[in-house]
Motif scaffolding. Structure first.
Motif, mmCIF file in Angstrom:
data_model
loop_
_atom_site.group_PDB
_atom_site.id
_atom_site.type_symbol
_atom_site.label_atom_id
_atom_site.label_comp_id
_atom_site.label_asym_id
_atom_site.label_seq_id
_atom_site.Cartn_x
_atom_site.Cartn_y
_atom_site.Cartn_z
ATOM 1 N N LEU A 184 0.863 -1.191 0.000
ATOM 2 C CA LEU A 184 0.000 0.000 0.000
ATOM 3 C C LEU A 184 0.893 1.234 0.000
ATOM 4 O O LEU A 184 1.597 1.511 0.970
ATOM 5 C CB LEU A 184 -0.911 0.004 1.237
ATOM 6 C CG LEU A 184 -1.673 1.321 1.460
ATOM 7 C CD1 LEU A 184 -2.519 1.705 0.251
ATOM 8 C CD2 LEU A 184 -2.566 1.209 2.695
ATOM 9 N N GLY A 185 0.885 1.980 -1.121
ATOM 10 C CA GLY A 185 1.659 3.219 -1.210
ATOM 11 C C GLY A 185 2.665 3.166 -2.340
ATOM 12 O O GLY A 185 3.331 2.146 -2.529
ATOM 13 N N VAL A 201 -0.821 -0.714 -4.558
ATOM 14 C CA VAL A 201 -1.985 0.177 -4.627
ATOM 15 C C VAL A 201 -1.533 1.567 -4.214
ATOM 16 O O VAL A 201 -0.876 1.737 -3.186
ATOM 17 C CB VAL A 201 -3.080 -0.288 -3.632
ATOM 18 C CG1 VAL A 201 -4.305 0.613 -3.728
ATOM 19 C CG2 VAL A 201 -3.447 -1.732 -3.882
ATOM 20 N N GLY A 233 -0.951 11.489 -3.247
ATOM 21 C CA GLY A 233 0.414 11.886 -3.605
ATOM 22 C C GLY A 233 1.434 11.403 -2.602
ATOM 23 O O GLY A 233 1.111 10.727 -1.623
ATOM 24 N N GLY A 282 13.358 13.798 0.080
ATOM 25 C CA GLY A 282 14.169 12.594 0.284
ATOM 26 C C GLY A 282 15.107 12.396 -0.871
ATOM 27 O O GLY A 282 14.857 11.591 -1.761
ATOM 28 N N SER A 334 2.312 3.481 3.379
ATOM 29 C CA SER A 334 1.329 4.557 3.211
ATOM 30 C C SER A 334 1.817 5.878 3.790
ATOM 31 O O SER A 334 1.048 6.815 3.933
ATOM 32 C CB SER A 334 -0.001 4.149 3.853
ATOM 33 O OG SER A 334 0.175 3.968 5.242
ATOM 34 N N ILE A 360 21.051 20.258 -1.331
ATOM 35 C CA ILE A 360 21.397 19.036 -2.062
ATOM 36 C C ILE A 360 21.481 19.374 -3.541
ATOM 37 O O ILE A 360 20.466 19.744 -4.151
ATOM 38 C CB ILE A 360 20.319 17.951 -1.798
ATOM 39 C CG1 ILE A 360 20.345 17.551 -0.317
ATOM 40 C CG2 ILE A 360 20.521 16.752 -2.701
ATOM 41 C CD1 ILE A 360 19.279 16.559 0.096
ATOM 42 N N ILE A 396 6.137 20.286 6.230
ATOM 43 C CA ILE A 396 5.944 18.887 6.653
ATOM 44 C C ILE A 396 6.052 18.822 8.179
ATOM 45 O O ILE A 396 7.011 19.345 8.752
ATOM 46 C CB ILE A 396 7.025 17.979 6.020
ATOM 47 C CG1 ILE A 396 6.946 18.041 4.491
ATOM 48 C CG2 ILE A 396 6.890 16.544 6.503
ATOM 49 C CD1 ILE A 396 8.240 17.796 3.788
ATOM 50 N N VAL A 425 7.047 -0.196 6.201
ATOM 51 C CA VAL A 425 8.301 0.168 5.521
ATOM 52 C C VAL A 425 8.208 1.643 5.129
ATOM 53 O O VAL A 425 7.173 2.101 4.644
ATOM 54 C CB VAL A 425 8.528 -0.716 4.269
ATOM 55 C CG1 VAL A 425 9.769 -0.269 3.507
ATOM 56 C CG2 VAL A 425 8.664 -2.184 4.655
ATOM 57 N N GLY A 426 9.305 2.368 5.327
ATOM 58 C CA GLY A 426 9.296 3.799 4.997
ATOM 59 C C GLY A 426 8.742 4.609 6.150
ATOM 60 O O GLY A 426 8.850 4.219 7.323
ATOM 61 N N LEU A 427 8.100 5.706 5.830
ATOM 62 C CA LEU A 427 7.663 6.636 6.874
ATOM 63 C C LEU A 427 6.604 6.026 7.794
ATOM 64 O O LEU A 427 6.428 6.486 8.914
ATOM 65 C CB LEU A 427 7.134 7.921 6.233
ATOM 66 C CG LEU A 427 8.194 8.703 5.441
ATOM 67 C CD1 LEU A 427 7.560 9.871 4.703
ATOM 68 C CD2 LEU A 427 9.303 9.202 6.356
ATOM 69 N N PRO A 487 16.333 13.883 8.477
ATOM 70 C CA PRO A 487 17.251 13.461 7.404
ATOM 71 C C PRO A 487 18.692 13.940 7.547
ATOM 72 O O PRO A 487 19.411 14.059 6.569
ATOM 73 C CB PRO A 487 16.605 14.088 6.159
ATOM 74 C CG PRO A 487 15.845 15.252 6.661
ATOM 75 C CD PRO A 487 15.370 14.900 8.032
ATOM 76 N N SER A 494 16.772 7.625 5.871
ATOM 77 C CA SER A 494 15.428 7.044 5.705
ATOM 78 C C SER A 494 15.329 6.094 4.513
ATOM 79 O O SER A 494 14.701 5.035 4.611
ATOM 80 C CB SER A 494 14.386 8.143 5.529
ATOM 81 O OG SER A 494 14.187 8.793 6.737
ATOM 82 N N ILE A 552 14.480 2.004 4.399
ATOM 83 C CA ILE A 552 13.547 1.292 3.504
ATOM 84 C C ILE A 552 14.260 0.060 2.942
ATOM 85 O O ILE A 552 13.763 -1.067 3.002
ATOM 86 C CB ILE A 552 13.114 2.215 2.336
ATOM 87 C CG1 ILE A 552 12.328 3.422 2.847
ATOM 88 C CG2 ILE A 552 12.328 1.428 1.282
ATOM 89 C CD1 ILE A 552 12.056 4.491 1.785
#
Ligand code: FAD
Length: 497
Positions: free
Chosen positions: A12-13, A38, A44, A49, A216, A271, A312, A330-332, A339, A344, A348
């Motif tokens: 999901l995401g 999905v 969005g 990152g 997600s 960056i 954010i 997984v992820g956020l 960061p 991050s 993952i």
């Protein structure tokens, strides 16, 4: 716990976490499981990152990516280090490079030898013996073809995260990952076990699965909203809770490093990508209003901005269990660490690799889940400690924020590490700590810790031999520089041929 064969993996995401998970699981386990992703374009992605650390090369190479194509597709540049400005004190800078200084003797790290030499009057500093640092200062880069470990340069990338996700999406779909567009607005659970059975989309579609990867984002739709996994809050140690991001025009040579510039209550990143600079300010909302944060950022961009500010909110910490029932966060959705050390995207990668190592194809086993969660917790805590180190060890007196973080109580694990280093310069790497001794060394010394003593083995080298050795190492490290192209020349050649 219910044990049923895992045939269908549902992700999901479709942010960086979703597509990295999809492509790697499909690549490695594609003959055993089906992978469906999905995502909802209406929601969005977080849209930030962009800086990574060297293990991303391994991820790309497992996928078989061609480096030149990857650099072109994602508008990437090379990252050899992070340069920290104003962290120890105002107008002071140091680098945390992906290299290692000097050359160690058996049982005796290089910095002990250097410290002895410095005590004897040798005028040099740690970073002069680090090829990554020399390349950063000279703004040069190319891969050095050498068998000599002393000339190895660790490197990573800065890339456009949305282009990277799009690139991985293209690859995933070519490999057979099924993508379903739609907003999940309900989730079905098994009555007794509580395992997730399916995702119900707004248009009524039902997506069934055996194993769900929750990518997600911060909402943690499955792991938190459905399974109430809980969150361990670390904001008493890491006090920034907001970020504002804003891209800007490129205005200087392409630096082969990230910049991290501390302000009175937070820090700013810059960056360099091929087509723009990524910028942002990570800050404490107890100290800056949104307007103040935007002003600090825009005042320090040094080139026109290319978009509106993107605010954010975050809460630093981790999900109490990264794997809960048949959901892996997984992820956020699994937690958030600011960061500062670009960790991050790596988290993952390591979460998926850990899942692949422990893939429950015969069904989910509780001891396997416990092991996965134990390893994830250690990994999160080690990175947390490393980030706290940057804040805690500072000598700034110009703002209450810096004074407060200097005096705050820190985790016992970090206290222990700092104490040992202060006493005798010893560093140790525990349980596959992501950051090796050279990383801890550079940040400890960069932030101003000078060990009281060095290892006695350094006394075993006579002074003239020691000085000679240092001069030789410096000469070897400097030797390739003259032949290396600038970072811009390197990128132009690779990306335009
Ligand atoms: P997201 O990008 O938020 O994606 C969530 C996905 O879930 C989206 O596709 C969304 O559509 C989908 N979704 C959510 N709800 C639903 C629903 N109901 N139905 C269907 N789909 C849904 N990391 C680094 O490694 N280096 C950095 O330099 C770095 N800088 C950062 C700077 C800031 C300020 C922040 C906040 C983070 C930074 N990170 C960095 C972290 C990095 O951005 C994330 O780790 C990465 O983008 C992964 O995000 P994600 O995929 O977990 O979540």
């Amino acid at each position: 716990m219910t044990k049923s064969l895992i045939k269908n993996v549902v992700i999901l995401g479709g942010g960086t976490a979703g597509w990295m998970s999809a492509v790697l699981i499909k690549k490695v386990m594609g003959s055993v499981v089906n992978v469906e992703l999905v995502e909802s374009e209406a929601i969005g992605t977080i849209g930030v990152g962009e800086a990574t650390i060297p293990p991303i090369q391994l991820f790309n190479s497992v996928l078989g990516l061609n480096e030149a194509e990857f650099l072109r597709e994602t508008k990437a540049t090379i990252k050899l280090a992070i340069k920290f400005d104003n962290w120890k004190e105002l107008n002071h800078s140091y680098y945390h490079t992906f290299g290692a200084a000097g050359k160690s003797l058996a049982f005796c790290h290089f910095h002990h030898l250097l410290q002895r030499a410095q005590n004897l009057g040798h005028q040099s500093h740690l970073w002069e013996y680090d090829l990554n640092y020399l390349c950063c200062e000279a703004e040069k880069f190319a891969k050095i073809n050498t068998q000599d470990p002393i000339l190895e340069m660790g490197y990573a990338y800065h890339f456009d995260a949305s282009l990277y996700a799009a690139y991985l999406r293209k690859l995933s779909e070519q490999m057979g990952v099924k993508r379903t567009e739609g907003m999940v607005n309900d989730v079905k659970q098994h009555k007794e076990s509580g395992f997730i059975e399916s995702l119900i989309l707004k248009d009524g579609q039902e997506i069934q699965g055996d194993l769900f990867i929750d990518c997600s984002g911060m909402a943690g739709l499955l792991t938190e909203k459905k399974l109430n996994t809980g969150y361990e809050d670390w904001s008493h140690w890491l006090r920034c809770d907001r970020a504002v991001a804003m891209p800007s025009e490129r205005f200087e040579n392409t630096l082969p490093y990230t910049r991290s510039i501390a302000h009175t209550a937070g820090w700013q990143w810059r960056i360099p990508l091929q087509h723009r600079n990524g910028n942002g300010l990570v800050y404490s909302s107890h100290h800056y209003s949104e307007d103040e944060a935007v002003n600090i950022l825009t005042d320090n961009l040094e080139s026109p901005s290319l978009g509106d500010p993107n605010f954010i909110r975050f809460r630093t910490g981790r999900r109490r269990k990264q794997w809960n029932k048949n959901v892996i966060a997984v992820g956020l959705s699994s937690g958030f660490l600011e960061p500062l050390e670009s960790t991050s995207i790596h988290l993952i990668q390591s979460a998926i690799v850990r899942l692949l190592h422990n893939f429950p194809h015969q069904g989910i086993d509780e001891s396997q889940v416990a092991e996965y969660n134990k390893q994830s917790k250690i990994e999160y805590e080690q990175i947390r400690d490393f980030i706290i180190l940057h804040y805690h060890v500072n000598e700034r007196t110009d703002s209450q924020f810096w004074i407060d973080v200097r005096h705050m109580d820190i985790p016992a694990s970090l206290k222990h590490k700092i104490k040992i280093f202060k006493e005798n310069g010893q560093l140790f790497r525990e349980q596959e700590d992501l950051f090796a001794e050279s990383s801890w060394l550079q940040v400890m010394m960069g932030q101003g810790i000078q060990p009281r003593d060095y290892h006695p083995l350094a006394d075993g080298v006579p002074q003239d031999k020691l000085f000679n050795m240092l001069d030789q190492i410096k000469a070897i490290k400097q030797e390739p520089l003259a032949k290396l192209p600038t970072h811009d020349e390197f990128l132009n050649k690779l990306c335009n041929t």
